[in-house]
Design a protein around this motif. Structure first.
Motif, PDB file in Angstrom:
ATOM      1  N   ALA A   1     -25.012  -3.810   7.378  1.00  0.00           N
ATOM      2  CA  ALA A   1     -24.833  -5.014   8.208  1.00  0.00           C
ATOM      3  C   ALA A   1     -25.935  -6.037   7.946  1.00  0.00           C
ATOM      4  O   ALA A   1     -27.111  -5.676   7.804  1.00  0.00           O
ATOM      5  CB  ALA A   1     -24.828  -4.620   9.685  1.00  0.00           C
ATOM      6  N   PHE A   2     -25.508  -7.296   7.896  1.00  0.00           N
ATOM      7  CA  PHE A   2     -26.447  -8.401   7.621  1.00  0.00           C
ATOM      8  C   PHE A   2     -26.390  -9.435   8.739  1.00  0.00           C
ATOM      9  O   PHE A   2     -25.310  -9.730   9.252  1.00  0.00           O
ATOM     10  CB  PHE A   2     -26.082  -9.098   6.310  1.00  0.00           C
ATOM     11  N   THR A   3     -27.536 -10.006   9.060  1.00  0.00           N
ATOM     12  CA  THR A   3     -27.565 -11.033  10.112  1.00  0.00           C
ATOM     13  C   THR A   3     -28.031 -12.385   9.571  1.00  0.00           C
ATOM     14  O   THR A   3     -28.276 -13.309  10.341  1.00  0.00           O
ATOM     15  CB  THR A   3     -28.488 -10.599  11.275  1.00  0.00           C
TER      16      THR A   3
ATOM     17  N   GLN B   1     -18.818  -0.104   3.895  1.00  0.00           N
ATOM     18  CA  GLN B   1     -18.240  -1.271   4.577  1.00  0.00           C
ATOM     19  C   GLN B   1     -19.333  -2.314   4.818  1.00  0.00           C
ATOM     20  O   GLN B   1     -20.488  -1.944   5.045  1.00  0.00           O
ATOM     21  CB  GLN B   1     -17.670  -0.846   5.936  1.00  0.00           C
ATOM     22  N   LEU B   2     -18.930  -3.571   4.797  1.00  0.00           N
ATOM     23  CA  LEU B   2     -19.926  -4.640   4.934  1.00  0.00           C
ATOM     24  C   LEU B   2     -19.654  -5.474   6.182  1.00  0.00           C
ATOM     25  O   LEU B   2     -18.518  -5.892   6.418  1.00  0.00           O
ATOM     26  CB  LEU B   2     -19.883  -5.558   3.708  1.00  0.00           C
ATOM     27  N   ALA B   3     -20.705  -5.708   6.975  1.00  0.00           N
ATOM     28  CA  ALA B   3     -20.561  -6.546   8.170  1.00  0.00           C
ATOM     29  C   ALA B   3     -21.499  -7.752   8.059  1.00  0.00           C
ATOM     30  O   ALA B   3     -22.619  -7.624   7.559  1.00  0.00           O
ATOM     31  CB  ALA B   3     -20.914  -5.737   9.416  1.00  0.00           C
ATOM     32  N   ALA B   4     -21.005  -8.910   8.509  1.00  0.00           N
ATOM     33  CA  ALA B   4     -21.813 -10.130   8.480  1.00  0.00           C
ATOM     34  C   ALA B   4     -21.773 -10.764   9.862  1.00  0.00           C
ATOM     35  O   ALA B   4     -20.735 -10.777  10.519  1.00  0.00           O
ATOM     36  CB  ALA B   4     -21.268 -11.104   7.450  1.00  0.00           C
ATOM     37  N   ILE B   5     -22.878 -11.329  10.281  1.00  0.00           N
ATOM     38  CA  ILE B   5     -22.972 -11.885  11.642  1.00  0.00           C
ATOM     39  C   ILE B   5     -22.105 -13.133  11.827  1.00  0.00           C
ATOM     40  O   ILE B   5     -21.634 -13.426  12.912  1.00  0.00           O
ATOM     41  CB  ILE B   5     -24.451 -12.177  12.007  1.00  0.00           C
ATOM     42  N   GLY B   6     -21.906 -13.884  10.721  1.00  0.00           N
ATOM     43  CA  GLY B   6     -21.119 -15.124  10.824  1.00  0.00           C
ATOM     44  C   GLY B   6     -20.710 -15.610   9.449  1.00  0.00           C
ATOM     45  O   GLY B   6     -20.989 -14.959   8.439  1.00  0.00           O
TER      46      GLY B   6
ATOM     47  N   CYS C   1     -22.109 -13.021  -3.993  1.00  0.00           N
ATOM     48  CA  CYS C   1     -22.452 -11.838  -4.796  1.00  0.00           C
ATOM     49  C   CYS C   1     -21.180 -11.077  -5.185  1.00  0.00           C
ATOM     50  O   CYS C   1     -21.251  -9.941  -5.663  1.00  0.00           O
ATOM     51  CB  CYS C   1     -23.361 -10.897  -4.010  1.00  0.00           C
ATOM     52  N   GLY C   2     -20.036 -11.678  -4.936  1.00  0.00           N
ATOM     53  CA  GLY C   2     -18.776 -11.016  -5.286  1.00  0.00           C
ATOM     54  C   GLY C   2     -18.370  -9.963  -4.269  1.00  0.00           C
ATOM     55  O   GLY C   2     -17.645  -9.026  -4.586  1.00  0.00           O
ATOM     56  N   LEU C   3     -18.837 -10.105  -3.037  1.00  0.00           N
ATOM     57  CA  LEU C   3     -18.549  -9.094  -2.009  1.00  0.00           C
ATOM     58  C   LEU C   3     -17.829  -9.726  -0.820  1.00  0.00           C
ATOM     59  O   LEU C   3     -18.182 -10.834  -0.404  1.00  0.00           O
ATOM     60  CB  LEU C   3     -19.875  -8.485  -1.520  1.00  0.00           C
ATOM     61  N   ALA C   4     -16.842  -9.025  -0.297  1.00  0.00           N
ATOM     62  CA  ALA C   4     -16.112  -9.547   0.864  1.00  0.00           C
ATOM     63  C   ALA C   4     -16.579  -8.807   2.111  1.00  0.00           C
ATOM     64  O   ALA C   4     -16.713  -7.586   2.092  1.00  0.00           O
ATOM     65  CB  ALA C   4     -14.618  -9.344   0.669  1.00  0.00           C
ATOM     66  N   ALA C   5     -16.838  -9.557   3.197  1.00  0.00           N
ATOM     67  CA  ALA C   5     -17.247  -8.913   4.451  1.00  0.00           C
ATOM     68  C   ALA C   5     -16.027  -8.239   5.083  1.00  0.00           C
ATOM     69  O   ALA C   5     -14.955  -8.832   5.146  1.00  0.00           O
ATOM     70  CB  ALA C   5     -17.832  -9.948   5.397  1.00  0.00           C
ATOM     71  N   ASP C   6     -16.207  -7.002   5.535  1.00  0.00           N
ATOM     72  CA  ASP C   6     -15.106  -6.298   6.219  1.00  0.00           C
ATOM     73  C   ASP C   6     -15.075  -6.648   7.688  1.00  0.00           C
ATOM     74  O   ASP C   6     -14.065  -6.475   8.351  1.00  0.00           O
ATOM     75  CB  ASP C   6     -15.303  -4.778   6.076  1.00  0.00           C
ATOM     76  N   LEU C   7     -16.198  -7.135   8.189  1.00  0.00           N
ATOM     77  CA  LEU C   7     -16.280  -7.427   9.622  1.00  0.00           C
ATOM     78  C   LEU C   7     -17.144  -8.662   9.868  1.00  0.00           C
ATOM     79  O   LEU C   7     -18.268  -8.743   9.376  1.00  0.00           O
ATOM     80  CB  LEU C   7     -16.913  -6.214  10.343  1.00  0.00           C
ATOM     81  N   VAL C   8     -16.578  -9.626  10.610  1.00  0.00           N
ATOM     82  CA  VAL C   8     -17.357 -10.758  11.131  1.00  0.00           C
ATOM     83  C   VAL C   8     -16.952 -10.867  12.599  1.00  0.00           C
ATOM     84  O   VAL C   8     -15.766 -10.991  12.897  1.00  0.00           O
ATOM     85  CB  VAL C   8     -17.027 -12.081  10.392  1.00  0.00           C
ATOM     86  N   PRO C   9     -17.889 -10.756  13.537  1.00  0.00           N
ATOM     87  CA  PRO C   9     -17.493 -10.788  14.955  1.00  0.00           C
ATOM     88  C   PRO C   9     -16.937 -12.164  15.348  1.00  0.00           C
ATOM     89  O   PRO C   9     -17.187 -13.147  14.666  1.00  0.00           O
ATOM     90  CB  PRO C   9     -18.805 -10.498  15.687  1.00  0.00           C
ATOM     91  N   ASP C  10     -16.192 -12.217  16.459  1.00  0.00           N
ATOM     92  CA  ASP C  10     -15.618 -13.483  16.919  1.00  0.00           C
ATOM     93  C   ASP C  10     -16.707 -14.455  17.341  1.00  0.00           C
ATOM     94  O   ASP C  10     -16.614 -15.646  17.132  1.00  0.00           O
ATOM     95  CB  ASP C  10     -14.680 -13.242  18.107  1.00  0.00           C
ATOM     96  N   THR C  11     -17.732 -13.918  17.995  1.00  0.00           N
ATOM     97  CA  THR C  11     -18.873 -14.754  18.374  1.00  0.00           C
ATOM     98  C   THR C  11     -20.024 -14.352  17.470  1.00  0.00           C
ATOM     99  O   THR C  11     -20.321 -13.170  17.312  1.00  0.00           O
ATOM    100  CB  THR C  11     -19.237 -14.517  19.854  1.00  0.00           C
TER     101      THR C  11
ATOM    102  N   LEU D   1     -22.109  -8.798  17.110  1.00  0.00           N
ATOM    103  CA  LEU D   1     -22.037  -8.015  15.876  1.00  0.00           C
ATOM    104  C   LEU D   1     -22.255  -6.539  16.215  1.00  0.00           C
ATOM    105  O   LEU D   1     -21.512  -5.658  15.746  1.00  0.00           O
ATOM    106  CB  LEU D   1     -23.106  -8.497  14.871  1.00  0.00           C
ATOM    107  N   GLY D   2     -23.252  -6.269  17.081  1.00  0.00           N
ATOM    108  CA  GLY D   2     -23.540  -4.892  17.488  1.00  0.00           C
ATOM    109  C   GLY D   2     -22.337  -4.258  18.173  1.00  0.00           C
ATOM    110  O   GLY D   2     -21.942  -3.128  17.863  1.00  0.00           O
ATOM    111  N   ALA D   3     -21.741  -5.018  19.096  1.00  0.00           N
ATOM    112  CA  ALA D   3     -20.599  -4.483  19.850  1.00  0.00           C
ATOM    113  C   ALA D   3     -19.423  -4.186  18.923  1.00  0.00           C
ATOM    114  O   ALA D   3     -18.769  -3.134  19.032  1.00  0.00           O
ATOM    115  CB  ALA D   3     -20.195  -5.480  20.933  1.00  0.00           C
ATOM    116  N   ALA D   4     -19.155  -5.095  17.983  1.00  0.00           N
ATOM    117  CA  ALA D   4     -18.018  -4.911  17.076  1.00  0.00           C
ATOM    118  C   ALA D   4     -18.266  -3.718  16.144  1.00  0.00           C
ATOM    119  O   ALA D   4     -17.352  -2.914  15.886  1.00  0.00           O
ATOM    120  CB  ALA D   4     -17.791  -6.186  16.265  1.00  0.00           C
ATOM    121  N   LEU D   5     -19.508  -3.599  15.682  1.00  0.00           N
ATOM    122  CA  LEU D   5     -19.837  -2.471  14.797  1.00  0.00           C
ATOM    123  C   LEU D   5     -19.711  -1.144  15.551  1.00  0.00           C
ATOM    124  O   LEU D   5     -19.190  -0.163  15.018  1.00  0.00           O
ATOM    125  CB  LEU D   5     -21.282  -2.618  14.305  1.00  0.00           C
TER     126      LEU D   5
END
Ligand code: SAH
Length: 495
Positions: free
Chosen positions: A309-311, A337-342, A352-362, A368-372
Motif C-alpha cells: 500500500a502506498f500513500t 495486490q497494490l493499493a493507492a490512497i488516491g 511504472c506500468g502497474l495498475a492499482a487494485d484498490l483506491v478508496p472512495d475518499t 485507505l486503512g478501512a478499505a484494506l
C-alpha cells in the motif's frame, strides 16, 4: 571546437508563450545571455547547470553596451559553448537581434534564430485587443517610441494616420505625450479608441482604456509604467468586451503554492491558467531514507505480503527505485495486490506500468486503512513517510490484519523564517495559500512565524486533516470536495 549562438525570443512574459523550440534550445544551453524583459518565470527555466549572464537594460541607458554584449556572445561561442541569447518578445522586433547576428556572422560564429511571440501582438491580445479585425482594421504597424541614443524617432505621423490601420507603439511610456500630439497634429480624431497595456501577459497586467484625447490623463491616473505599449485604433474599443484575462476567476489574486518544488508543477500551472499570480514557495521537502535496508529486506521477501500500500507518489517512486536497484521489475510483483490512497498515487504506479487494485472512495489514510482491512486476509506492507498518519495502521489493527509499516522518506518542514513572506502577510498582499498536506501547513507556519497574522488569507486545503492543522493556527480555510489536485483547483476557481 567553436560553439554556436541560438537567438531565442522568450515571448512577452507568460512562460507558456515561450515556443517549444525555444524551450528546447534553452535546455541545451551551456550559457544563457538574457535581457531585463525576459519574464521571471521564463528565467526560471534556465538550466541550473548553465551559466546565466544578465545583460539587462535600463530604460534610458544600457547597463552593458551593445558592443560588449556582442563580445560576450563571441567569447562564449569561441570557448566552444552552446550559447542561448534570450530576448523578450521576438528578437527582431526592436530587439537588436539583427545587430547581434551581424557581429556573429563577421566573427565566423554559427547561429540559429528561434522567433518569439512579440508583445506587440500578445500584450494587446491579453488585453482583449485583436490587432486586425475585418470590420475595423486591415493592417497594423509596430512603431518604436524611442530611437537610437534617446533621440526622437522620425515617425511619419501623417502616413500612419492615412494608413488607417492599428498602431502599436513600443517603448512608448515616456514618449506618450509626443506620440499623442503627433497623431492629433496629423489629423487623427481625438475620439479614436486607444489603450495602454502594462506588463502584458503577466499576472500583474493592467489595461488602460481611453480615446486618443484622454489617453495621457488616464495613463497618468493609473500610473502606467514601462513595460507597456500604446495601441491606437478602432480595435481598442473591443478591449472591455474581449478582455478575457480580466474575466478569469483568479485574476488579480496572489496564490502561494506550498508544495515541494518537484511536485508544484501542475498545480501552479493550473492556477496560472485561472489567472492567478502564483508564488511558488516550497514549505516542505521530502527527504528519502537512503539507504533504506528495511525496505530492501521487505522487497526481497515481497512474496510474504498479500498487499502493498502506498500513500503518496513519492513513496511509489522510492519503492520503484529500490526494486530496480535489486535488479527486479514488474514481473516480480505478480501475486501482490497494490493499493493507492488516491488518483495521483495510482498514476505514479501507472507510470511504472502497474495498475492499482484498490483506491478508496475518499482519498485519505483512514479510508485507505478501512478499505484494506475489508479486503486483506494476508500481510500488508506499508511504504510511507516517517511521520505518516496513524489512522491507516489503526484500521488494519482493528481487524487483526498483520502489517509492516516501513518509513521510506521523511518530511522536512523546518522551513527557515522568511521576511518576504512575513511582509506579504503583514501588508495583506497574499490572498490564498494552497495546503496539500498537514505538513505543508507546518512548513508554512515555520516560514511565516507563529506571530504572523493569518486573517487576511484563506487556506485552500486538500482535506479535513490538513484543514484541522491550518485552523489550529487561526488560518481561515476552505476544503476541497475530494483530496485531489483537480478538486483543489476547482475550489480555487469557485472563490
Ligand atoms: N522584442 C520585444 C520588444 C522589445 S522593445 C517584443 O517583441 O516584444 C521593449 C518594449 O516592448 C517595451 O518598452 C514595451 O513597450 C514592450 N513590451 C515588452 N514586453 C511587454 C509586456 N509584457 N507588456 C507590454 N509591453 C511590453
Amino acid at each position: 571546437m567553436t560553439g554556436k549562438v541560438i537567438l531565442v525570443g522568450a515571448g512577452p512574459g507568460d512562460p507558456g508563450l515561450l515556443t517549444v523550440k525555444g524551450r528546447r534550445a534553452l535546455e541545451s544551453a551551456d550559457v544563457v545571455v538574457y535581457d531585463r524583459l525576459v519574464g521571471p518565470e521564463v528565467r526560471a527555466l534556465i538550466p541550473a547547470a548553465a551559466k546565466a549572464i544578465d545583460v539587462g537594460k535600463e530604460a534610458s541607458r544600457h547597463l552593458i553596451p551593445q558592443d560588449q554584449i556582442n563580445e560576450i556572445l563571441l567569447r562564449e561561442a569561441h570557448e566552444g559553448h552552446t550559447v542561448v541569447r534570450l530576448k523578450g518578445g521576438d528578437p527582431f522586433v526592436f530587439g537588436r537581434g539583427g545587430e547581434e547576428l551581424e557581429a556573429l556572422a563577421r566573427g565566423g560564429i554559427a547561429f540559429e534564430v528561434v522567433p518569439g511571440v512579440t508583445s506587440a501582438i500578445a500584450a494587446a491580445a491579453y488585453g482583449g485587443i485583436p490587432v486586425t479585425h475585418r470590420e475595423h482594421s486591415s493592417s497594423f504597424h509596430i512603431i518604436t517610441g524611442r530611437a537610437r541614443k534617446g533621440q526622437d524617432p522620425k515617425i511619419n505621423y501623417p502616413a500612419l494616420v492615412q494608413g488607417g490601420g492599428t498602431l502599436v507603439f513600443l517603448m512608448s511610456v515616456s514618449a506618450a505625450p509626443k506620440i499623442v500630439q503627433g497623431l492629433l497634429d496629423a489629423g487623427m480624431p481625438p475620439d479614436t479608441p486607444a489603450a495602454m497595456v502594462e506588463n502584458g501577459t503577466l499576472p500583474s497586467q493592467r489595461r488602460c482604456d481611453a480615446v486618443l484625447g484622454t489617453l495621457l490623463q488616464k495613463a497618468e491616473e493609473m500610473q502606467i509604467h514601462s513595460p507597456a505599449l500604446i495601441v491606437v485604433g478602432e480595435v481598442c474599443a473591443l478591449g472591455p468586451l474581449l478582455c478575457w484575462t480580466e474575466k478569469l476567476p483568479l485574476h488579480g489574486k496572489r496564490v502561494l503554492v506550498s508544495r515541494p518544488k518537484n511536485r508544484a508543477g501542475t498545480l501552479s500551472d493550473r492556477l496560472r491558467d485561472l489567472g492567478a499570480d502564483v508564488w511558488e514557495f516550497p514549505c516542505i521537502e521530502t527527504v528519502p531514507i537512503d539507504p533504506c535496508p528495511q525496505m530492501e529486506a521487505a522487497l526481497r521477501d515481497l512474496h510474504n505480503y498479500q498487499w502493498l500500500a502506498f500513500t503518496s507518489a513519492a513513496g511509489v517512486e522510492l519503492f520503484w527505485n529500490c526494486l530496480r536497484k535489486l535488479g527486479r521489475d514488474t514481473r516480480y510483483l505478480s501475486g501482490v495486490q497494490l493499493a493507492a490512497i488516491g488518483p495521483a498515487t495510482a498514476k505514479a504506479l501507472e507510470n511504472c506500468g502497474l495498475a492499482a487494485d484498490l483506491v478508496p472512495d475518499t482519498y485519505d489514510a483512514f479510508h485507505l486503512g478501512a478499505a484494506l482491512a475489508e479486503q486483506a486476509s494476508g500481510k500488508v506492507l506499508l511504504l510511507r513517510a516517517e511521520e505518516a498518519s496513524p489512522a491507516l495502521p489503526e484500521q488494519l489493527a482493528l481487524k487483526q490484519i498483520v502489517f509492516d509499516d516501513i518509513p521510506v522518506y521523511r518530511t522536512n518542514y523546518g522551513c527557515p523564517q522568511s521576511d518576504e513572506l512575513r511582509n506579504a502577510l503583514g501588508e495583506k498582499r497574499l490572498d490564498f495559500v494552497t495546503f496539500t498536506s498537514a505538513s505543508t501547513v507546518k512548513g508554512f507556519i515555520a516560514a511565516a512565524g507563529l506571530d504572523a497574522g493569518f486573517s487576511g488569507i484563506t487556506g485552500l486545503c486538500i482535506g479535513e486533516q490538513t484543514a484541522a492543522e491550518a485552523k489550529r493556527h487561526n488560518i481561515p480555510v476552505r476544503i476541497a470536495k475530494a483530496a485531489t489536485i483537480d478538486a483543489l483547483v476547482e475550489l480555487a476557481a469557485q472563490l
